[in-house]
Design a protein around this motif. Structure first.
Motif, short mmCIF file in Angstrom:
data_model
loop_
_atom_site.label_atom_id
_atom_site.label_comp_id
_atom_site.label_asym_id
_atom_site.label_seq_id
_atom_site.Cartn_x
_atom_site.Cartn_y
_atom_site.Cartn_z
N GLY A 281 3.84 -1.82 -25.42
CA GLY A 281 2.81 -1.68 -26.47
C GLY A 281 3.15 -2.55 -27.67
N VAL A 282 4.45 -2.58 -28.02
CA VAL A 282 4.89 -3.40 -29.16
C VAL A 282 4.65 -4.88 -28.86
CG1 VAL A 282 6.92 -4.14 -30.49
CG2 VAL A 282 6.58 -1.70 -29.96
N ASN A 283 5.00 -5.28 -27.64
CA ASN A 283 4.81 -6.68 -27.23
C ASN A 283 3.33 -7.07 -27.31
OD1 ASN A 283 5.72 -9.19 -26.10
ND2 ASN A 283 4.83 -8.56 -24.15
N TRP A 284 2.48 -6.15 -26.83
CA TRP A 284 1.03 -6.41 -26.86
C TRP A 284 0.55 -6.56 -28.31
CZ3 TRP A 284 -1.78 -5.44 -21.96
CH2 TRP A 284 -3.13 -5.79 -22.05
N ALA A 285 1.01 -5.64 -29.17
CA ALA A 285 0.57 -5.67 -30.57
C ALA A 285 1.03 -6.96 -31.26
CB ALA A 285 1.12 -4.45 -31.31
N GLN A 286 2.25 -7.39 -30.94
CA GLN A 286 2.78 -8.60 -31.59
C GLN A 286 2.12 -9.87 -31.08
OE1 GLN A 286 6.97 -8.13 -30.86
NE2 GLN A 286 7.30 -6.96 -32.75
N ASN A 287 1.54 -9.79 -29.90
CA ASN A 287 0.91 -10.99 -29.29
C ASN A 287 -0.57 -10.74 -29.02
OD1 ASN A 287 3.32 -12.83 -28.78
ND2 ASN A 287 4.01 -10.86 -27.99
N ALA A 288 -1.20 -9.98 -29.92
CA ALA A 288 -2.59 -9.57 -29.70
C ALA A 288 -3.51 -10.76 -29.47
CB ALA A 288 -3.08 -8.75 -30.89
N TYR B 72 -3.15 -12.00 -25.88
CA TYR B 72 -3.78 -11.09 -24.90
C TYR B 72 -5.30 -11.16 -25.02
CZ TYR B 72 0.56 -8.90 -23.32
OH TYR B 72 1.79 -8.66 -22.73
N ASN B 73 -5.79 -11.20 -26.25
CA ASN B 73 -7.25 -11.30 -26.44
C ASN B 73 -7.81 -12.57 -25.80
OD1 ASN B 73 -7.72 -8.89 -27.77
ND2 ASN B 73 -7.29 -9.76 -29.78
N ALA B 74 -7.06 -13.67 -25.93
CA ALA B 74 -7.55 -14.94 -25.40
C ALA B 74 -7.81 -14.85 -23.89
CB ALA B 74 -6.57 -16.06 -25.70
N PHE C 258 -15.05 -12.40 -21.51
CA PHE C 258 -15.84 -11.33 -20.89
C PHE C 258 -16.71 -10.59 -21.91
CE2 PHE C 258 -12.20 -11.60 -17.89
CZ PHE C 258 -12.91 -11.82 -16.73
N ASN C 259 -16.46 -10.83 -23.21
CA ASN C 259 -17.11 -10.02 -24.24
C ASN C 259 -18.63 -10.09 -24.22
OD1 ASN C 259 -14.60 -9.30 -25.07
ND2 ASN C 259 -14.64 -10.38 -27.03
N ASP C 260 -19.17 -11.29 -24.00
CA ASP C 260 -20.63 -11.44 -24.08
C ASP C 260 -21.33 -10.50 -23.11
OD1 ASP C 260 -20.48 -13.25 -26.04
OD2 ASP C 260 -20.98 -15.01 -24.83
N ILE D 73 -12.60 -5.68 -29.66
CA ILE D 73 -14.01 -5.35 -29.41
C ILE D 73 -14.47 -4.17 -30.29
CG2 ILE D 73 -14.00 -6.36 -27.09
CD1 ILE D 73 -14.38 -3.39 -26.07
N THR D 74 -13.53 -3.37 -30.78
CA THR D 74 -13.91 -2.29 -31.71
C THR D 74 -14.50 -2.91 -32.97
OG1 THR D 74 -11.72 -1.46 -31.05
CG2 THR D 74 -13.09 0.00 -32.37
N LEU D 75 -13.83 -3.95 -33.45
CA LEU D 75 -14.31 -4.63 -34.66
C LEU D 75 -15.66 -5.30 -34.42
CD1 LEU D 75 -11.36 -4.05 -35.56
CD2 LEU D 75 -11.38 -6.27 -36.67
N LEU D 76 -15.81 -5.91 -33.25
CA LEU D 76 -17.10 -6.54 -32.93
C LEU D 76 -18.20 -5.47 -32.87
CD1 LEU D 76 -15.97 -9.07 -30.15
CD2 LEU D 76 -16.79 -9.63 -32.45
#
Ligand SMILES: C[S@@+](CC[C@H](N)C(=O)[O-])C[C@H]1O[C@@H](n2cnc3c(N)ncnc32)[C@H](O)[C@@H]1O
Length: 278
Positions: free
Chosen positions: A18-25, A28-30, A35-37, A61-64
């Protein structure tokens, strides 16, 4: 955090993965932004909607969703505090006020009955020990006629581009990392139907969606990123360094065919699932 049923997932997603994901958000998002559209088109969030993002992670996507529900309200729920910290920081930095992040286990979280018009998720609904209980709990949180719209991975096939590009790693990945356990629980459409039917949803539809996933600037950067992710780190931690170095080089070479001027782009496939609360 109120009760937790998924203690293994809670431990994993609050630990190093989880820490790794948060630090490299951003990285991961990229991989999944393309798929977002399709997700948002299906979710059709209205400006007054009350939206729930389940397994919201670092909150892209929460922010979007909060921008779309500009007169409504958005709640992101996730079991991982390090990932939620990142999400809260981004919301504050972007000055988004109609948003709230709660730490909780979505399988048992006491959502307000009928409190949401739409529930969305990008890859956050596969990790429940009791899938039917979890989806029933989410359904309870939707108003009558409310909709659930989510994406989850399709099963990997040996001839997929990702499998081809990362073939060098395959013999070294013996078991899922702690956070990846459950990742394959909803890869079969029959299983998705079975779970959603048993959880009381109506109008279930499942559509395959493909998009280009961005793994990095170039093959060396993408190889580094893939090796830094939970599954590789977990399986390689006790492997001889020479073997790791050879795998890194072979992985880089496998990624070269996917280099483009816009990064290393590999086609990924997910299911877009839509269902409603009767
Ligand atoms: C693959 S990540 C996806 C994160 C985010 N939706 C995104 O698209 O970036 C899966 C997320 O599900 C969360 N998660 C796993 N089990 C959960 C549970 N029982 N309740 C709530 N969130 C959970 C994890 O903490 C993680 O943030």
């Amino acid at each position: 955090m109120q009760g937790i049923a998924n203690t293994q997932a809670a431990e994993a997603w609050n630990g190093w993965e989880g820490v790794n994901w948060a630090q490299n958000a951003a990285r991961y998002n990229a991989t999944v932004t393309a798929f977002n559209d399709e997700l948002f088109q299906a979710a059709a969030i209205g400006e007054d909607d009350r939206v729930l993002d389940v397994g919201c992670g670092t909150g892209q996507i929460t922010l979007l969703a909060a921008r779309q529900a500009s007169q409504g309200h958005v709640v992101g729920i996730d079991i991982s505090e390090p990932m939620l910290e990142r999400a809260r920081a981004d919301a504050a930095e972007q000055g988004i006020a109609n948003i709230e992040f709660e730490q909780g286990d979505a399988q048992v979280h006491p959502f307000p009955d009928g409190g949401f018009d739409v529930a969305i998720s990008r890859g956050g609904l596969m990790f429940f020990a009791d899938l039917v209980a979890a989806f029933a709990n989410l359904r309870r949180g939707l108003r009558s006629g409310g909709r659930l719209v989510f994406m989850g991975p399709q099963g990997g096939t040996p001839d997929s581009d990702y499998a081809r590009a990362t073939a060098a790693l395959k013999p070294l990945l013996h078991e899922p990392s702690p956070a990846a356990r459950g990742m394959g629980s909803l890869v079969e459409p029959e299983r998705i139907h079975e779970v959603l039917d048993a959880a009381g949803y109506a109008d279930v539809s499942i559509t395959p969606v493909k998009a280009l996933m961005d793994y990095g600037r170039d093959a060396a950067d993408a190889a580094e990123f893939i090796l830094s992710q939970g599954p590789a780190r977990f399986n390689l931690k006790d492997v001889d360094q020479a073997v790791v170095e050879q795998a890194r080089e072979e992985l880089r070479a496998g990624l070269v065919p996917y280099e483009t001027s816009n990064g290393v782009l590999i086609t990924g496939a997910v299911w877009l699932v839509e269902a409603s609360q009767p």
